[in-house]
Design an enzyme around this catalytic site. Sequence first.
Site, PDB file in Angstrom:
ATOM      1  N   ASP A  77      42.645  54.832  48.887  1.00 30.11           N
ATOM      2  CA  ASP A  77      44.364  55.204  49.285  1.00 30.11           C
ATOM      3  C   ASP A  77      45.012  54.161  49.199  1.00 30.11           C
ATOM      4  O   ASP A  77      46.732  54.409  50.171  1.00 30.11           O
ATOM      5  CB  ASP A  77      44.407  56.382  50.535  1.00 30.11           C
ATOM      6  CG  ASP A  77      44.889  55.402  51.847  1.00 30.11           C
ATOM      7  OD1 ASP A  77      43.427  54.682  51.910  1.00 30.11           O
ATOM      8  OD2 ASP A  77      44.794  56.004  52.935  1.00 30.11           O
ATOM      9  N   ASP A 121      42.462  48.918  47.631  1.00 36.21           N
ATOM     10  CA  ASP A 121      41.042  49.320  47.252  1.00 36.21           C
ATOM     11  C   ASP A 121      41.216  49.153  45.687  1.00 36.21           C
ATOM     12  O   ASP A 121      40.569  49.340  44.660  1.00 36.21           O
ATOM     13  CB  ASP A 121      41.636  51.226  47.582  1.00 36.21           C
ATOM     14  CG  ASP A 121      41.348  51.058  49.256  1.00 36.21           C
ATOM     15  OD1 ASP A 121      40.518  50.566  49.965  1.00 36.21           O
ATOM     16  OD2 ASP A 121      41.800  52.115  49.299  1.00 36.21           O
ATOM     17  N   ASP A 133      37.284  55.073  51.006  1.00 39.28           N
ATOM     18  CA  ASP A 133      37.109  53.765  51.206  1.00 39.28           C
ATOM     19  C   ASP A 133      37.547  54.893  52.661  1.00 39.28           C
ATOM     20  O   ASP A 133      38.021  56.255  53.063  1.00 39.28           O
ATOM     21  CB  ASP A 133      38.807  53.486  51.409  1.00 39.28           C
ATOM     22  CG  ASP A 133      39.151  52.866  52.051  1.00 39.28           C
ATOM     23  OD1 ASP A 133      38.581  51.748  53.207  1.00 39.28           O
ATOM     24  OD2 ASP A 133      40.551  53.737  52.179  1.00 39.28           O
TER      25      ASP A 133
END
Length: 679
Positions: free
Chosen positions: A561, A565, A367
């Site tokens: 994080d 996600d 990400d």
Amino acid sequence: MNGHSGTPDTVPLQELPEPSVPEVNVPEQVSACGCAAPAPTGDDHEAPRPWWQDRQVMIPVSSGVALGAGLLIGWLGSGAADIVAQVLFWIALLLGASTFVPGALRMLVRHRRLGISLLMTISAVGAVILGYVEEAAALAFLYSIAEALEDRAMDRARAGLRSLLTLVPETATVRRAGAAVEVPVAELRRGDLVLVRPGERAATDGFIRSGASSLDTSAITGESIPVAVAVGDQVSAGSINTSGALEIEATAPGTDNSLTTIVRLVEQAQTEKGDRARLADRLARPLVPGVLILALLVGVIGSLLGDPGTWITRALIVLVAASPCALAISVPETVVSAIGAATRFGVVIKSGAAFERFGTIRRVAVDKTGTLTRNEPSVVEVLTADGVPRAEVLALAGALEAHSTHPLARAIVTASAAEPGGTTRLAAEVTETAGHGVSGVVAGVPIRVGSPRWLDPGPLSADIARAEAAGMSVVVVSGEGSVVGAIGVRDELRPEVPEVVAMLDRWGVPVTMLTGDNDRTALALAEQAGIADVRAELRPEDKAGAVRALAGAGPVAMIGDGINDAPALASADVGIALGVTGSDAAIESADIAFTGHDLRLLPQALAHARRGSRIINQNIVLSVLIIVVLVPLAITGVLGLAGVVLVHEVAEVIVILNGLRAARSKSALPAPVEARTGP
């Protein structure tokens, strides 16, 4: 997903609620060789006792002393000396057998399970019946000492993890009714104001209410350089205050903080078995009845064709030779050692299966916001339509973004408040359109703030394209159907990212960037990072699909994080949450969690997992090879009972010692990238 489609879509974990962590109830475990073994508990975190104070070690040692004395006396004398030697052999036999025979019988009676200890019991009894008391004593001693070493190895592997709990002090100084009062850490509650003096450890998680200092978090996150902190910064339990006094508001109870959560999760992981652990079980479990059948066939068929005494003896030797004890312990002991070692440099691995899968990873999906970047976005450019002041654009956007917790929203609100001549505006009827932006009413005027893919930037199109090509995330501000301006926000790349990407590339593990940002911004940042494969303008469900597509070419790890996600983390072979100390929401979405934010933990953890996988493979091969070699030698009579017992138990010790190598790891990260000099 945040309403800004085309902008980073990660919710900062620090702003998520902290649900409680359930206690881990670990059932009674069964040792590799079929004996009942006590399950680890979170409270039992004392260091293992010295071996000379450990009854489970001293009984086998006493058995060995008696066996050695018997052999020496029998070799030096005769007559009365032989009687003394026989007495010593019986003492050695009874002492050694006392460590495994009761457990073997309990497993047979209570659980109807045929353990390896039962094979050893049958072998010892048979040897005594046939008059081989000396060999039976040797078997009992060697098997009992191997079992004791196995237990010590497992205790040592768990000790590193449990020692984390010693990082929390027993008492804390709390400010109550204007006075400083010392209370037990167990009595700390959320909202308490805890005073942490220089040199003291933080008793629980919290944020700084007053003071400034530097925190040593090396024992928790693996970050070797103390981190400067000030008012508003987060503090994790176990951190050492190195300089100025701090007043911390507790955000977690003293008994349920980030450190205790890590310990519980890893102890829970130690009860779960990985693929190769299950492979070892699948091989060892049928081997026990198989060995009994093989020994029976050797004894019966051999007796029909030759001397019954010889073949019954060989049948007993086969029981020992084919016992899969080393195979059964080969994987779990290595995995426990490796998982415990990983916690020491800031990596929490939730299961043995995750550890083993991690060692096979061939690609990493990452990400962007908060993972590749610092998660400290700031406004770097404000574009305005003709006649619209800069302060007006920031004020309108800030009024709507004040209702959002997105990293970009915080940056816009901060810039709006700091703008000279700006005024505070209040927004009403604020709504978010998933994947697009935010709408609301400010001073009676409908305002929209969102992606250039949602709001037509009109005359600002060329400037917005330039800003995005420079690596900015841009939001358009529209009022009453016309564009009033646009705001460019940039979150800088973490300094260690190019080094990490290059290292993974050298290892044959390419990196793919997954982001909700636009193509131009994503490509600009990817170029800085050295990442060739970029997937941009993705919603959370799109990221999950991209991970599944990447997995078609080999095992994939996804690192993110934030809770948004979660779909991608769950879709990956190994999901990794970055910087999630104390957050169950993110840990539950991932298989592995990094307690620190330095991305160099990724190659460090991958190297650790690969090394552990090599050790597991070595142990499995050695364990199977020992059985394959010893059984024919036992059947043909090349090796007697004493020789087979010696080789078998020495092999088990080698497997145990080899598995303990997985407990060795680098305990801290090198100095930050900015601090290093030289080539």
